[in-house]
Design an enzyme around this catalytic site. Sequence first.
Site, PDB file in Angstrom:
ATOM      1  CE1 TYR A 121      -3.246   3.009   0.749  1.00 62.77           C
ATOM      2  CE2 TYR A 121      -1.663   3.543   2.484  1.00 62.77           C
ATOM      3  CZ  TYR A 121      -2.742   3.895   1.690  1.00 62.77           C
ATOM      4  OH  TYR A 121      -3.307   5.140   1.818  1.00 62.77           O
ATOM      5  CG  PHE A 241     -12.066   1.866   7.012  1.00 61.02           C
ATOM      6  CD1 PHE A 241     -13.340   2.397   6.856  1.00 61.02           C
ATOM      7  CD2 PHE A 241     -11.125   2.594   7.730  1.00 61.02           C
ATOM      8  CE1 PHE A 241     -13.661   3.639   7.402  1.00 61.02           C
ATOM      9  CE2 PHE A 241     -11.429   3.827   8.272  1.00 61.02           C
ATOM     10  CZ  PHE A 241     -12.701   4.365   8.109  1.00 61.02           C
ATOM     11  CG  ASP A 243      -7.791  -4.141   6.051  1.00 62.18           C
ATOM     12  OD1 ASP A 243      -7.975  -4.743   7.127  1.00 62.18           O
ATOM     13  OD2 ASP A 243      -6.986  -3.191   5.948  1.00 62.18           O
ATOM     14  CD1 TRP A 309      -4.548  -1.155   7.562  1.00 61.31           C
ATOM     15  CD2 TRP A 309      -2.920   0.388   7.706  1.00 61.31           C
ATOM     16  NE1 TRP A 309      -3.838  -1.156   6.374  1.00 61.31           N
ATOM     17  CE2 TRP A 309      -2.844  -0.229   6.436  1.00 61.31           C
ATOM     18  CE3 TRP A 309      -2.006   1.393   8.035  1.00 61.31           C
ATOM     19  CZ2 TRP A 309      -1.878   0.137   5.496  1.00 61.31           C
ATOM     20  CZ3 TRP A 309      -1.042   1.752   7.096  1.00 61.31           C
ATOM     21  CH2 TRP A 309      -0.995   1.130   5.847  1.00 61.31           C
TER      22      TRP A 309
END
Length: 330
Positions: A121, A241, A243, A309
């Site tokens: 990312y 979110f 993932d 994250w």
Amino acid sequence: MAALDRHARARGSAQEEAPGLPPPGDAPLPGDDLPELVRRYCRGIVAAARYVTIDESGLERAAERWAQEGLASDPPALDSDDHFLDGGRSEVCAYLLTLDAINFGSGWFPTLRKRPGRSGYRTIASALADHFRAHGPWSNAELRAISAETVAHVLGQDPEHPLMALFARALRDLGAFLGEREPLAVVASADGSAKRLAATLARAMPFFDDRGFWKRAQITANDLALASVATFGDLDDLTIFADNLVPHVLRVDGVLRYDPALAARIDRGEPIPANSPPEREIRAAAVCACERLAALVGRPPREIDVWLWNRGQDRRYKARPRHRTRTVFY
């Protein structure tokens, strides 16, 4: 009805080209209160789960430990080393819409050319940031015509890598969605609602229509807010979110428990198919666990997500395999 028909045709076309799109009817359509749809959907999956469970005592221990380590106090932020945040508001908005249009592909990230010291990312985010600093944003017309070769050149990747064609498709979709509008007009059209923006993105572009989770539609609203491009009165209504990194952190730290066979598959690096029961259970359990964490530490789920994250960048989490799924949704 015509708009719905067009959306269904777009999803059908995308289904043929891109992995990970659930069939229509597999989960609710993206309504205006999209985060509440995510919560309901995930609660239903967790209630019937066979492969993933939430360890309540482990969750409470983790919440106490993480709160001591800054979970309830550190404000979320975008890393200015990896993101283009130093331009004007319009340019930063264009950057974030562009980045979030291609914010997927973690199942392929082990095969990308990584920048030194950067994850998949962060490689993509920083390469795109460098392009914006040097050349500014692509015009809407350029987005509508962009090729895999152009995307690969900007990101420093092989044009034949399967993600490059998917990224190009996603950017063409973004250009079509924008039409003749400036990126800031998309923010203005949400009228101060993160939920409305997320629902708009999910309805407009098939790669954002992550039925039941809508990870990328929600994270776009959050990113725009973190960059001070937008102000949303309902930002804290968003879910996490969902993932593959946040559930990995939850697993490593004893919050999520996986069926032994599933755990062994993940630890061997075996791909987990998109939309399979284990894959959806992992994501749904992460959503529900973080809702509980949010209540325990008094912070909204979106902040829990950013903190976990970032925690997942630590070496000890990277030393253990996370689940890998080749999908256009994360």
